[in-house]
Design an enzyme around this catalytic site. Sequence first.
Site: not given
Length: 365
Positions: A211, A306, A336
């Site tokens: 991320s 995502d 995600h």
Amino acid sequence: MTELDRRAILGMSAALTGAAALGSTAALATSASPSATAVPAGAIALPARMIEPPRSISEAAQASLRKGAMVPYSPSPPADDVAGWKASIAAHEAGMLKMMNGGDLVLPGFKVEDRIMGGVPVYVVTPPASAPNQGKPHMNIHGGGWTSLGGKLARVFAQVAAQAYGGIVYAVDYRRPPDHPYPAPLDDCLAVYRELVRLHAPESILLAGGSAGSNLAAAMLHKARDTGLPRPGCLFLDTPIVDLRCIGDSLVTNQYLDTLLKVWSKDANVAVYARGADVESPYLSPLLGDLGKGFPPTYLRTGTRDLFLSDTVRFHAALRKAGVEADLYVGEAMPHGGFGSRTPEDEDARQDTLRWLARHWRVAT
């Protein structure tokens, strides 16, 4: 440690990472309603609809999506509300630490050292002999939207990374917004990398991030190249954020379908991190830099739900266009960060990553 124990720890990590997820299925129905006003030319007005988890994934993955969909939407404070951000971050991390017994967890057989490298706190984790990739240096940069998951939480997640992918993990506890916006987090990562290439042959180093940690990892490679540092042996980017202009297609099409993030706006975490800096700089948006220099073989991972699916596939395509060896894994219906690490799909993704690492993460000769 049994396989069940390992999955439980990984599941706890993923579940806690998403403890502040935003949005709900009810919000989806409201936000998707066609507007009574004129539709802009070329835009598509979608009818309100309910989207169930697909039957193409396991029951465990379907259950993860249903559970995530029930987490209520909670917008971030305004970017200029420093006190509000600090309170929100503190509340989020306090809840996570409580679930982790204060964050002092050390997994059985693991050795965890607190060090200072280049003036930056680093957690050095040596897993037991049962872990893969023994002895290989693994620099890991945690996610959390640049603002969260540092300190004791980073110490726990460093062990999770070592357990999942192996190597001797050097986890960077970088300074974070709102007190320390860009370029402080990036500078801290670069300082640690500079020390790491003095300790280990660069070609033996795995650089990994998830991320926002993926953003820092990729941006750091631009800065490392520009300051004359060698590139690492390989790069692993898990659900990366690589374009802080926030213009990717999936940021719109996957709103609320991503059960972890729900919504992503450049007016929240991006604004708090960038703090007025030019988001078109490769040090903030690594997609926009020269990828033909400084980038090693790269493995990218994302999912069809995502929010950063577009960022990931665009970066994969850009790397290949620049002549960099790059491989892409896309999980079916995966949001995600995955389904919480307790599903067959999460394990399939981990195993695929390990197969890639077996080919590209090599011991220096």
